[in-house]
Write an enzyme that holds these catalytic residues in place. Sequence first.
Site, PDB file in Angstrom:
ATOM      1  N   CYS A 116       0.811  -1.232   0.000  1.00  0.00           N
ATOM      2  CA  CYS A 116       0.000   0.000   0.000  1.00  0.00           C
ATOM      3  C   CYS A 116       0.838   1.274   0.000  1.00  0.00           C
ATOM      4  O   CYS A 116       0.313   2.356  -0.266  1.00  0.00           O
ATOM      5  CB  CYS A 116      -0.950   0.007   1.187  1.00  0.00           C
ATOM      6  SG  CYS A 116      -2.144  -1.327   1.120  1.00  0.00           S
ATOM      7  N   HIS A 253      -3.240   7.537   3.089  1.00  0.00           N
ATOM      8  CA  HIS A 253      -3.639   6.240   2.537  1.00  0.00           C
ATOM      9  C   HIS A 253      -5.046   5.932   3.044  1.00  0.00           C
ATOM     10  O   HIS A 253      -5.356   6.147   4.211  1.00  0.00           O
ATOM     11  CB  HIS A 253      -2.653   5.170   2.990  1.00  0.00           C
ATOM     12  CG  HIS A 253      -3.070   3.779   2.601  1.00  0.00           C
ATOM     13  ND1 HIS A 253      -3.514   3.479   1.338  1.00  0.00           N
ATOM     14  CD2 HIS A 253      -3.124   2.624   3.316  1.00  0.00           C
ATOM     15  CE1 HIS A 253      -3.826   2.185   1.293  1.00  0.00           C
ATOM     16  NE2 HIS A 253      -3.595   1.651   2.473  1.00  0.00           N
ATOM     17  N   ASN A 283     -10.064   0.323   0.111  1.00  0.00           N
ATOM     18  CA  ASN A 283      -8.598   0.369   0.124  1.00  0.00           C
ATOM     19  C   ASN A 283      -8.072  -0.084  -1.235  1.00  0.00           C
ATOM     20  O   ASN A 283      -8.146  -1.262  -1.574  1.00  0.00           O
ATOM     21  CB  ASN A 283      -8.093  -0.544   1.250  1.00  0.00           C
ATOM     22  CG  ASN A 283      -6.580  -0.544   1.367  1.00  0.00           C
ATOM     23  OD1 ASN A 283      -5.872  -0.008   0.509  1.00  0.00           O
ATOM     24  ND2 ASN A 283      -6.087  -1.144   2.434  1.00  0.00           N
TER      25      ASN A 283
HETATM   26  O1  UT7 Z   1      -3.682  -0.911   3.668  1.00  0.00           O
HETATM   27  C1  UT7 Z   1      -2.824  -1.647   4.453  1.00  0.00           C
HETATM   28  C2  UT7 Z   1      -3.084  -1.441   5.857  1.00  0.00           C
HETATM   29  N1  UT7 Z   1      -4.303  -2.082   6.270  1.00  0.00           N
HETATM   30  C3  UT7 Z   1      -4.928  -1.579   7.283  1.00  0.00           C
HETATM   31  O2  UT7 Z   1      -4.510  -0.554   7.769  1.00  0.00           O
HETATM   32  C4  UT7 Z   1      -6.098  -2.311   7.879  1.00  0.00           C
HETATM   33  C5  UT7 Z   1      -6.032  -2.212   9.366  1.00  0.00           C
HETATM   34  N2  UT7 Z   1      -7.088  -2.908  10.087  1.00  0.00           N
HETATM   35  C6  UT7 Z   1      -8.379  -2.503  10.054  1.00  0.00           C
HETATM   36  O3  UT7 Z   1      -8.726  -1.616   9.321  1.00  0.00           O
HETATM   37  C7  UT7 Z   1      -9.324  -3.157  11.027  1.00  0.00           C
HETATM   38  O4  UT7 Z   1      -8.623  -3.928  11.961  1.00  0.00           O
HETATM   39  C8  UT7 Z   1     -10.406  -4.042  10.338  1.00  0.00           C
HETATM   40  C9  UT7 Z   1     -11.411  -3.155   9.621  1.00  0.00           C
HETATM   41  C10 UT7 Z   1      -9.757  -5.002   9.375  1.00  0.00           C
HETATM   42  C11 UT7 Z   1     -11.179  -4.829  11.387  1.00  0.00           C
HETATM   43  O5  UT7 Z   1     -11.770  -3.961  12.344  1.00  0.00           O
HETATM   44  P1  UT7 Z   1     -11.624  -4.261  13.906  1.00  0.00           P
HETATM   45  O6  UT7 Z   1     -12.352  -3.196  14.596  1.00  0.00           O
HETATM   46  O7  UT7 Z   1     -10.150  -4.396  14.178  1.00  0.00           O
HETATM   47  O8  UT7 Z   1     -12.423  -5.607  14.050  1.00  0.00           O
HETATM   48  P2  UT7 Z   1     -11.881  -7.035  14.556  1.00  0.00           P
HETATM   49  O9  UT7 Z   1     -10.987  -7.637  13.560  1.00  0.00           O
HETATM   50  O10 UT7 Z   1     -11.395  -6.873  15.951  1.00  0.00           O
HETATM   51  O11 UT7 Z   1     -13.221  -7.853  14.574  1.00  0.00           O
HETATM   52  C12 UT7 Z   1     -14.294  -7.529  15.469  1.00  0.00           C
HETATM   53  C13 UT7 Z   1     -15.434  -8.483  15.237  1.00  0.00           C
HETATM   54  C14 UT7 Z   1     -15.023  -9.945  15.207  1.00  0.00           C
HETATM   55  O12 UT7 Z   1     -16.061 -10.718  15.815  1.00  0.00           O
HETATM   56  P3  UT7 Z   1     -15.922 -11.209  17.306  1.00  0.00           P
HETATM   57  O13 UT7 Z   1     -14.673 -12.054  17.342  1.00  0.00           O
HETATM   58  O14 UT7 Z   1     -15.808  -9.969  18.138  1.00  0.00           O
HETATM   59  O15 UT7 Z   1     -17.183 -11.982  17.520  1.00  0.00           O
HETATM   60  C15 UT7 Z   1     -14.990 -10.268  13.724  1.00  0.00           C
HETATM   61  O16 UT7 Z   1     -15.233 -11.618  13.463  1.00  0.00           O
HETATM   62  O17 UT7 Z   1     -16.044  -8.215  13.975  1.00  0.00           O
HETATM   63  C16 UT7 Z   1     -16.125  -9.432  13.212  1.00  0.00           C
HETATM   64  N3  UT7 Z   1     -15.979  -9.085  11.793  1.00  0.00           N
HETATM   65  C17 UT7 Z   1     -17.016  -8.763  11.015  1.00  0.00           C
HETATM   66  N4  UT7 Z   1     -18.336  -8.660  11.246  1.00  0.00           N
HETATM   67  C18 UT7 Z   1     -19.124  -8.286  10.228  1.00  0.00           C
HETATM   68  C19 UT7 Z   1     -14.843  -9.041  11.071  1.00  0.00           C
HETATM   69  N5  UT7 Z   1     -15.116  -8.661   9.809  1.00  0.00           N
HETATM   70  C20 UT7 Z   1     -16.455  -8.493   9.748  1.00  0.00           C
HETATM   71  C21 UT7 Z   1     -17.340  -8.124   8.715  1.00  0.00           C
HETATM   72  N6  UT7 Z   1     -18.664  -8.023   9.001  1.00  0.00           N
HETATM   73  N7  UT7 Z   1     -16.913  -7.826   7.462  1.00  0.00           N
END
Ligand code: UT7
Length: 326
Positions: A116, A253, A283
Site C-alpha cells: 500500500c 492512505h 482500500n
Molecule cells: O492498507 C494496508 C493497511 N491495512 C490496514 O490498515 C487495515 C487495518 N485494520 C483494520 O482496518 C481493522 O482492523 C479491520 C477493519 C480489518 C477490522 O476492524 P476491527 O475493529 O479491528 O475488528 P476485529 O478484527 O477486531 O473484529 C471484530 C469483530 C469480530 O467478531 P468477534 O470475534 O468480536 O465476535 C470479527 O469476526 O467483527 C467481526 N468481523 C465482522 N463482522 C461483520 C470481522 N469482519 C467483519 C465483517 N462483518 N466484514
Amino acid sequence: MTQQVFARIAGTGSYLPEKVVTNDDLAKVVDTSDEWIAARTGIRQRHVAADGETTGDLAYHAAVRALEAAGVQASELDLIVLGTTTPDLVFPSTACLVQHRLGAAGCPAFDVNAACSGFVYALTIADKFIRSGAAKTALVIGSETLTRMVDWNDRTTAVLFGDGAGAVVLKADTETGILSTHMHADGSKKELLWNPVGVSVGFKENEPNAGVRINMSGNDVFKHAVKALDSVVEETLEHNGLDRHDIDWLIPHQANLRIIEATAKRLDMPMERVVVTVDKHGNTSSGSVPLALDAAVRSGKVQRGQLLLLEAFGGGFTWGSALLRY
Ligand code: UT7
C-alpha cells in the site's frame, strides 16, 4: 552555486473501473452488513475491475489524464515509476506495458512493490531522479487490482479492498515542489499482512490459502499503522522545521477512516482539511493516495501553493510520507 531543483506536480489523473460493489451487495454473499463495514472502516462501496481489465489498463487511463492535466506529451517523459503489488504479469513490468501503450519508448520504466505504500515509494524515487538531474519529466503511477486476490468468502478481508489507479506528472521546477520524502520498512512483521503465494516459493495448489489470497491480522495491522504513521508524520514536520498547523491538506492512505482520524488528531487537523475517499473507493493499496489527491485537485479543494502531506502504510511493513508544495 548550482540552483536547487524540485520535483513539482504538474498534473494529476485517476481512473476507477466502472463496476461499483456496495456494502449491501457484499452482505448478500458473505455474513456482514453495511452498518458493520461503515462503522469499522468508513467504507460504503468499492470499484471492481471487469473481467480482463488489468492493473495496466487502469494505470494507462490514469496516466493519460495526468498527462493531459499537465499539458505534457508522453514522448517528453524521461522516467516512469509505477507502484503496484498486483502487476499484470510477472514480467515485463506493468510500467513497461504502460510505457508502450503511451508511446513513451526509450525512457526507463519500472515497477515498485511496497504494497500500500507503493505510490509514496514510487514518488520518492522519481523525486530523487529529478532532484539529481537524472530526469526532468516523470510519470508516477499507483495502480492496483487488489480484488483479484480477495477471497470473497472471507468477510474479514473481502469488505476492505477495491481497484483503481492514480497518477501524477512531475516536472523539474526551480521554485518549489516536493520538499521531503521519508520511507521506512520493517520486514519482521510479514505474516500480519501478506499474500503467501509466489513464484520462487512455488505455487502450492493443495495447501490452505492456495490461490492468490490476502491474509491479514486486521487488529495488529491497525495498531502498527497508527503508530508508524504518527511517527513518520512527526519525522516529516521535524525535518522541515514545520508546525503541524502549517499543513493545508492531509492526503492519507485510504485503508480505514479510523486510522485516518487518528493521524488527523495527531496533527490537530479538523477532518475538513483531510481528503477522504475511502468511503467510495475502499482500500486501493498503491492507488489510494494518488486517487485521493486527484479527487481533491479536481474538486478544487487543493489549490496551487498549498502544503500537502501525503502518507501511506502497507504490507512489508512499509510506510512513508511526502511533504510538498502543490
Ligand atoms: O492498507 C494496508 C493497511 N491495512 C490496514 O490498515 C487495515 C487495518 N485494520 C483494520 O482496518 C481493522 O482492523 C479491520 C477493519 C480489518 C477490522 O476492524 P476491527 O475493529 O479491528 O475488528 P476485529 O478484527 O477486531 O473484529 C471484530 C469483530 C469480530 O467478531 P468477534 O470475534 O468480536 O465476535 C470479527 O469476526 O467483527 C467481526 N468481523 C465482522 N463482522 C461483520 C470481522 N469482519 C467483519 C465483517 N462483518 N466484514
